[in-house]
Write a protein that holds these residues in place. Structure first.
Motif, PDB file in Angstrom:
ATOM      1  N   VAL A 307     -17.631  32.128 -49.387  1.00 47.01           N
ATOM      2  CA  VAL A 307     -16.672  31.593 -50.347  1.00 47.01           C
ATOM      3  C   VAL A 307     -17.360  30.479 -51.117  1.00 47.01           C
ATOM      4  O   VAL A 307     -18.153  29.726 -50.557  1.00 47.01           O
ATOM      5  N   ASN A 309     -16.870  26.991 -53.042  1.00 53.47           N
ATOM      6  CA  ASN A 309     -15.926  25.901 -53.232  1.00 53.47           C
ATOM      7  C   ASN A 309     -15.535  25.804 -54.699  1.00 53.47           C
ATOM      8  O   ASN A 309     -16.400  25.820 -55.563  1.00 53.47           O
ATOM      9  N   THR A 311     -14.189  23.279 -56.327  1.00 50.43           N
ATOM     10  CA  THR A 311     -14.516  22.005 -56.956  1.00 50.43           C
ATOM     11  C   THR A 311     -16.018  21.779 -56.864  1.00 50.43           C
ATOM     12  O   THR A 311     -16.578  21.783 -55.777  1.00 50.43           O
ATOM     13  N   TYR A 321     -19.882  28.368 -48.717  1.00 50.45           N
ATOM     14  CA  TYR A 321     -19.776  28.266 -47.266  1.00 50.45           C
ATOM     15  C   TYR A 321     -19.299  29.583 -46.669  1.00 50.45           C
ATOM     16  O   TYR A 321     -18.778  30.448 -47.365  1.00 50.45           O
ATOM     17  N   VAL A 336     -10.419  36.102 -46.325  1.00 51.79           N
ATOM     18  CA  VAL A 336      -9.951  34.783 -46.754  1.00 51.79           C
ATOM     19  C   VAL A 336      -8.480  34.616 -46.399  1.00 51.79           C
ATOM     20  O   VAL A 336      -8.059  33.568 -45.888  1.00 51.79           O
ATOM     21  N   THR A 339      -7.935  33.682 -42.860  1.00 49.53           N
ATOM     22  CA  THR A 339      -8.219  32.284 -42.494  1.00 49.53           C
ATOM     23  C   THR A 339      -6.998  31.398 -42.702  1.00 49.53           C
ATOM     24  O   THR A 339      -6.934  30.296 -42.170  1.00 49.53           O
ATOM     25  N   PHE A 340      -6.042  31.866 -43.499  1.00 49.61           N
ATOM     26  CA  PHE A 340      -4.789  31.115 -43.672  1.00 49.61           C
ATOM     27  C   PHE A 340      -3.608  31.809 -43.002  1.00 49.61           C
ATOM     28  O   PHE A 340      -2.449  31.505 -43.293  1.00 49.61           O
ATOM     29  N   TYR A 347      -1.849  36.925 -50.144  1.00 51.62           N
ATOM     30  CA  TYR A 347      -2.699  35.789 -50.534  1.00 51.62           C
ATOM     31  C   TYR A 347      -2.967  35.801 -52.038  1.00 51.62           C
ATOM     32  O   TYR A 347      -3.766  36.604 -52.519  1.00 51.62           O
ATOM     33  N   GLU A 348      -2.262  34.951 -52.774  1.00 50.63           N
ATOM     34  CA  GLU A 348      -2.403  34.900 -54.231  1.00 50.63           C
ATOM     35  C   GLU A 348      -2.363  33.456 -54.718  1.00 50.63           C
ATOM     36  O   GLU A 348      -1.373  33.023 -55.294  1.00 50.63           O
ATOM     37  N   PRO A 349      -3.421  32.676 -54.532  1.00 48.85           N
ATOM     38  CA  PRO A 349      -3.339  31.286 -55.008  1.00 48.85           C
ATOM     39  C   PRO A 349      -3.264  31.230 -56.536  1.00 48.85           C
ATOM     40  O   PRO A 349      -4.016  31.921 -57.223  1.00 48.85           O
ATOM     41  N   LEU A 350      -2.321  30.434 -57.016  1.00 52.01           N
ATOM     42  CA  LEU A 350      -2.185  30.216 -58.451  1.00 52.01           C
ATOM     43  C   LEU A 350      -3.299  29.311 -58.944  1.00 52.01           C
ATOM     44  O   LEU A 350      -3.770  29.401 -60.050  1.00 52.01           O
ATOM     45  N   ARG A 351      -3.634  28.372 -58.089  1.00 47.99           N
ATOM     46  CA  ARG A 351      -4.627  27.388 -58.475  1.00 47.99           C
ATOM     47  C   ARG A 351      -5.385  26.975 -57.228  1.00 47.99           C
ATOM     48  O   ARG A 351      -4.790  26.844 -56.158  1.00 47.99           O
ATOM     49  N   GLN A 352      -6.684  26.814 -57.318  1.00 44.55           N
ATOM     50  CA  GLN A 352      -7.425  26.286 -56.178  1.00 44.55           C
ATOM     51  C   GLN A 352      -8.515  25.331 -56.607  1.00 44.55           C
ATOM     52  O   GLN A 352      -9.124  25.502 -57.661  1.00 44.55           O
ATOM     53  N   THR A 353      -8.702  24.292 -55.786  1.00 40.12           N
ATOM     54  CA  THR A 353      -9.734  23.291 -56.089  1.00 40.12           C
ATOM     55  C   THR A 353     -10.503  22.984 -54.817  1.00 40.12           C
ATOM     56  O   THR A 353     -10.078  23.346 -53.735  1.00 40.12           O
TER      57      THR A 353
ATOM     58  N   MET B   1       1.245  30.011 -54.791  1.00 41.78           N
ATOM     59  CA  MET B   1       0.634  29.195 -53.743  1.00 41.78           C
ATOM     60  C   MET B   1      -0.580  28.460 -54.292  1.00 41.78           C
ATOM     61  O   MET B   1      -1.146  28.866 -55.305  1.00 41.78           O
ATOM     62  N   ARG B   3      -4.218  26.148 -53.340  1.00 40.79           N
ATOM     63  CA  ARG B   3      -5.198  25.916 -52.291  1.00 40.79           C
ATOM     64  C   ARG B   3      -6.086  24.731 -52.656  1.00 40.79           C
ATOM     65  O   ARG B   3      -6.661  24.690 -53.736  1.00 40.79           O
ATOM     66  N   ARG B  98      -8.386  28.428 -40.815  1.00 38.34           N
ATOM     67  CA  ARG B  98      -8.925  28.623 -39.465  1.00 38.34           C
ATOM     68  C   ARG B  98     -10.124  29.562 -39.552  1.00 38.34           C
ATOM     69  O   ARG B  98     -10.354  30.211 -40.572  1.00 38.34           O
TER      70      ARG B  98
END
Lengths: 353, 110
Positions: A307, A309, A311, A321, A336, A339-340, A347-353, B1, B3, B98
């Motif tokens: 994955v 990162n 940011t 990582y 992924v 892991t959550f 699993y559909e993040p709208l935004r990730q940092t 969601m 992250r 995790r």
């Protein structure tokens, strides 16, 4: 922290942080403060102060002193009975009962949840590991081992009692003020009728972000007398094993038969480096990352998601990582999501940092 | 969601929020010394995934959550090493990342 109910959240948070610092403090004990605390704890228990206070470099040295022959300075004849119950357990139970009656069952649970519970897991892991290290240090003699285990039952954990102490009023004049004074100033201690043996704090304590013992190039925990524990992300490892990490090869990793040590080797060597040198091929790639699989002889495959990162680091690069996921994982997104604790489609993040 | 590093913040319908979390006097996580709601704390660096602004945090069973987060007016989740993320008002489940370890599972801490 005064026991005025959990009305002032910031005061509680501040108290937890101060006890967290006490639990993880390293460096020389404040011997004067600790000895005053020991004497106070005896007086609070209605006992005569101990005639002598003896210092030890670590719990290991304390056990050595206490296991001395009957005529030794700290042997059974010289020290008298253990007064741990009177000094520590009885006042603790009384305070818990008093607070429980005042706050009610829910109030007590709530109090514990915002205080002791926050330090409990990591300090308990640490004290369990120290106890195990002390027992392991006994050279295979069952009688000796039993003697050590019995002596460990007499120990008061000093700084490592921070988790339960932080749930109570430990201010001056409170029933637990003596115990708290020792906990703020020293390590483990053994109270007996005529003497108390008090230990120094560690000189080295290295933990990872989750609070587990963790160090790749030396002891993760060490006391001034040389008693030390080695660990990698919480997993106990032999000291010699760490020396070997610097000179690892993919062959050596493959040949390691202990699966846990092999995992440590892989982590230390670097999954990326190992993947490159072992010629591993990505199994799947999607918008969440890349899925890799490394077959290991006589073991389940290592399956990892790579994955990036979101940011960037201060230097503008993005850190990559690897997280290990269950061997049945088929896609990067499934990995992924796992892991959550989610299914891939959820699993559909709208935004990730 | 949403992250942020090793923390996933999943919106949940108000109707799906467990009753014990909305009950009067439900046990709330205290704010830290800087007045923030801490979703996850790095033990060593002290770096935290934290929310600023009005709201409450209710811890569920287990040392690492999940936790339920209520933001009546919305808020922002911040971290020393990640960009801040604005969060619309509502209820959220906060999940720590995790990692699979044969025979067990361990929590990731960034």
């Amino acid at each position: 922290m005064r026991a005025a109910g959990v009305t002032d959240a910031e005061q509680v948070a501040d108290g937890v942080e101060r006890w967290r610092a006490a639990a993880t403090a390293t460096g020389a004990a404040d011997r004067a403060a600790a000895e005053a605390g020991v004497r106070l704890a005896y007086r609070r228990a209605g006992l005569a102060e101990p005639e002598r206070i003896v210092w030890a470099g670590s719990p290991r040295e304390a056990l050595r002193l206490l296991r001395d022959a009957h005529d030794g300075d700290c042997g059974p004849e010289a020290r008298g009975r253990s007064v741990r119950d009177a000094v520590r357990s009885t006042p603790w139970a009384a305070e818990r009962s008093r607070l429980h009656d005042r706050l009610g069952p829910q109030g007590w649970t709530r109090r514990w949840g915002v205080t002791g519970a926050r330090l409990w897991e990591t300090t308990r892991q640490l004290t369990d590991r120290i106890g195990a290290g002390l027992v392991e240090g006994v050279a295979g003699d069952r009688a000796e081992e039993a003697a050590i285990r019995l002596l460990l039952l007499d120990a008061v954990l000093g700084q490592h009692d921070a988790a339960w102490l932080c749930a109570f009023d430990t201010g001056a004049g409170s029933p637990l003020d003596g115990l708290a004074a020792v906990a703020r100033s020293a390590g483990w201690w053994w109270p007996y009728e005529r003497l108390a043996v008090v230990c120094e704090r560690p000189v080295e304590l290295h933990r990872d972000e989750a609070g587990r013992l963790d160090r790749g190039d030396g002891p993760a925990l060490a006391y001034p007398d040389g008693f030390a524990l080695h660990a990698w992300r919480g997993m106990p490892v032999p000291a010699a094993f760490l020396d070997e990490l610097a000179a690892l090869t993919p062959e050596r990793i493959r040949d390691e038969e202990n699966a846990e040590l092999r995992r440590v080797m892989l982590e230390h060597y670097g999954y990326d480096r190992y993947l490159q040198e072992s010629g591993a091929q990505p199994v799947h790639r999607d918008e969440t990352g890349v899925l890799w699989r490394i077959p290991l002889p006589d073991d389940e495959d290592v399956v990892m998601v790579e994955v990036v990162n979101s940011t960037p680091e201060p230097d503008g690069t993005s850190r990559t990582y690897w997280l290990r996921v269950p061997p049945a994982t088929r896609t990067a997104k499934e990995g992924v999501a796992w892991t959550f604790g989610l299914a891939a489609e959820a699993y559909e993040p709208l935004r990730q940092t | 969601m949403y992250r942020q590093g090793d923390v996933l913040i999943v919106p949940i319908e108000e109707s799906a929020v467990p009753a014990h979390a909305t009950a009067a006097g439900a046990p709330e996580e205290p704010r830290d010394a800087r007045g923030r709601l801490v979703l996850a704390l790095g033990e060593v660096t002290g770096h935290a995934h934290a929310v600023l602004g009005p709201g409450r945090l209710v811890r569920e069973a287990g040392p690492f959550g999940p936790m339920l987060l209520h933001l009546p007016d919305g808020g922002r989740v911040v971290h020393e090493e990640h960009a801040a993320i604005p969060l619309p008002k509502g209820w959220y489940r906060v999940v720590r990342q995790r990692e699979y370890v044969p025979g067990s599972v361990r929590v990731v801490a960034d």
